[in-house]
Design a protein around this motif. Sequence first.
Motif, mmCIF file in Angstrom:
data_model
loop_
_atom_site.group_PDB
_atom_site.id
_atom_site.type_symbol
_atom_site.label_atom_id
_atom_site.label_comp_id
_atom_site.label_asym_id
_atom_site.label_seq_id
_atom_site.Cartn_x
_atom_site.Cartn_y
_atom_site.Cartn_z
ATOM 1 N N GLU A 396 0.669 -1.103 0.084
ATOM 2 C CA GLU A 396 0.040 -0.170 0.090
ATOM 3 C C GLU A 396 0.856 1.382 0.069
ATOM 4 O O GLU A 396 0.550 2.269 -0.713
ATOM 5 N N VAL A 397 1.861 1.237 0.743
ATOM 6 C CA VAL A 397 2.723 2.310 0.811
ATOM 7 C C VAL A 397 3.583 2.703 -0.586
ATOM 8 O O VAL A 397 3.545 3.815 -1.074
ATOM 9 N N MET A 398 4.045 1.622 -1.142
ATOM 10 C CA MET A 398 4.590 1.627 -2.354
ATOM 11 C C MET A 398 3.667 2.076 -3.615
ATOM 12 O O MET A 398 4.280 2.884 -4.377
ATOM 13 N N GLN A 399 2.623 1.567 -3.483
ATOM 14 C CA GLN A 399 1.581 1.843 -4.364
ATOM 15 C C GLN A 399 1.172 3.257 -4.281
ATOM 16 O O GLN A 399 1.200 3.910 -5.477
ATOM 17 N N THR A 400 0.946 3.808 -3.205
ATOM 18 C CA THR A 400 0.761 5.218 -2.927
ATOM 19 C C THR A 400 1.798 6.098 -3.541
ATOM 20 O O THR A 400 1.718 7.260 -4.222
ATOM 21 N N ALA A 401 3.117 5.731 -2.977
ATOM 22 C CA ALA A 401 4.293 6.497 -3.593
ATOM 23 C C ALA A 401 4.578 6.445 -5.031
ATOM 24 O O ALA A 401 4.653 7.419 -5.439
ATOM 25 N N ILE A 402 4.226 5.378 -5.736
ATOM 26 C CA ILE A 402 4.347 5.248 -7.286
ATOM 27 C C ILE A 402 3.387 6.094 -7.699
ATOM 28 O O ILE A 402 3.589 6.986 -8.784
ATOM 29 N N ALA A 403 2.030 6.152 -7.155
ATOM 30 C CA ALA A 403 1.042 6.944 -7.819
ATOM 31 C C ALA A 403 1.564 8.579 -7.756
ATOM 32 O O ALA A 403 1.346 9.270 -8.573
ATOM 33 N N ARG A 404 2.045 8.743 -6.645
ATOM 34 C CA ARG A 404 2.473 10.263 -6.100
ATOM 35 C C ARG A 404 3.452 10.702 -6.916
ATOM 36 O O ARG A 404 3.360 11.990 -7.488
ATOM 37 N N CYS A 405 4.361 9.844 -7.195
ATOM 38 C CA CYS A 405 5.405 10.196 -8.204
ATOM 39 C C CYS A 405 5.258 9.947 -9.575
ATOM 40 O O CYS A 405 5.997 10.497 -10.416
ATOM 41 N N GLY A 406 4.161 9.435 -10.024
ATOM 42 C CA GLY A 406 3.835 9.610 -11.513
ATOM 43 C C GLY A 406 4.725 8.398 -12.065
ATOM 44 O O GLY A 406 4.848 8.563 -13.341
ATOM 45 N N LEU A 407 5.193 7.390 -11.308
ATOM 46 C CA LEU A 407 5.917 6.259 -12.174
ATOM 47 C C LEU A 407 4.762 5.119 -12.865
ATOM 48 O O LEU A 407 3.805 5.193 -12.504
ATOM 49 N N GLN A 408 5.306 4.743 -13.868
ATOM 50 C CA GLN A 408 4.457 3.701 -14.837
ATOM 51 C C GLN A 408 4.699 2.490 -14.297
ATOM 52 O O GLN A 408 5.730 1.672 -14.336
ATOM 53 N N THR A 409 3.515 1.871 -13.995
ATOM 54 C CA THR A 409 3.534 0.367 -13.534
ATOM 55 C C THR A 409 3.304 -0.420 -14.984
ATOM 56 O O THR A 409 2.507 0.007 -15.917
ATOM 57 N N ALA A 410 3.768 -1.548 -15.089
ATOM 58 C CA ALA A 410 3.433 -2.373 -16.656
ATOM 59 C C ALA A 410 2.874 -3.583 -16.030
ATOM 60 O O ALA A 410 2.245 -4.343 -17.217
#
Length: 490
Positions: A396-410
């Motif tokens: 949950e922490v990582m998913q929130t951080a990824i979304a906040r930073c605008g990183l692209q998941t594949a």
Amino acid sequence: MSIPIDTFFLDPKFEGTLQQKIQRMISEGVLSARFPPGAKLPSSRKLAAHLGVSRITVTLAYSELVSDDYLIAKGRSGYYVSPTAPQRTRFDLPKTAGRDSVDWNRAIGQRYSNQIMPEKPVDWRTYPYPFIYGQADEKIFDHSNWRQCAMQALGKREFSIVTADSYERDDPELVKYIALNTLPRRGIHARPEQILITMGAQNALWLSAQVLLNQRRTAAMENPGYPGLRVALNLARCNVVSVPVDKDGMQLDALPGETDVVFTAPSHHCPTNVTMPLERRHALLEMAARHDFLIVEDDYEFEMSFLNPPEPALKSLDEEGRVIYVGSFSKSLFPGLRLGYMVGSETFIHEARALRAAILRHPPGHLQRTTANFLSLGHYDALVARMGQVYRQRREVMQTAIARCGLQTAGVDVSGGSSFWMKTPAPIDAQDLAAALKQRGVLIEPGHVFFEYPEDGSRYYRIAYSSIESAKIDAGITIIAETIDGFRHT
């Protein structure tokens, strides 16, 4: 002759208790002949003061060395090096030591070192942000109960079992637990004759490839897919077909008609983490029956299905005995354990057991019995539950951080796992990104190693949350985003 007190010092690089460090220091002195037979050691009080440790620690170390015949105690006189202490055989090195005149390029008949595999930094724990996959988190692991189970395995009651050469046989207690507890949770029924203990899933995949394939047969694997499987298939010298993966796993319409064996990880695809839905699992089994091919199911990370219940194993849906099931304790216990298992028809297991016996006889008896004890006493289930809770929070922490930073998941996650499959913005190469991040204390895994053609995976990378604390995840993801942004402006 007394050994000078200044001779004694503790090795800071040796990982062990103070008592173990003292025992090693003295035993090494005896074995290297620096402490000759009959030499007197400092009193426990003097050595304790010199080393800055408690006297009882030195006394306990001396007592252990006496029991191993390195030292003898002479009443009130003190401790001396035993006249019958163990000694190392010493040889004079030949004058040509270190010379190598062999032409190894000509001498080597087959090469195995040209395979592409992920790189795992040995010192990954020293990095502030290790988003490294597949390593054990010592803060989660149940050290105390594992130690007790290991001690139980080495006790007198079980000593003859764990120390014997069992030839091709496995620990019956471990096989029994897998048959009666582990497999039923995946809907699988198997007799002991249908179960083989392996040195992890990699060994199981290699055994499967060697038994089922040859130069005239065709194997299909997922692309991207587990690089260790590609290595195993290459060593089998078979024809390897790479099948694309979508949001539901292996694309069945891309399977060639001449396929003999399909290798798949339906529970948590490696590395994208997608889960094959029930409908596609049934479709794969129907194709196997229609085209007469076998399936090797790597039930990878099914224990980490903490978001949704795991889908039924392919093996549990198999009505014709076409599926060979591979499981492992490496991800749920620790990777260094190197214990896994495979389930298949008795005929197949008989051949795989014979091949395993020719290579390594059987996995170490002590590890098998320790694991059996850990499983049967309920410690394993408690550990998996604890890991699921911790991983859910970290995810949950990582998913929130990824979304906040605008990183692209594949990848598409539907049940859990322990990592995210990511993609860099064009034209950033993930290997260049990994090198730049390493300089900033962040470790990620470039994804090119998972593809049939590495250039197809140049923009993919994996970040795991299994080996990093929740408190560090946000800062690490921020550094990844900053570094990617830096590439964009260069």
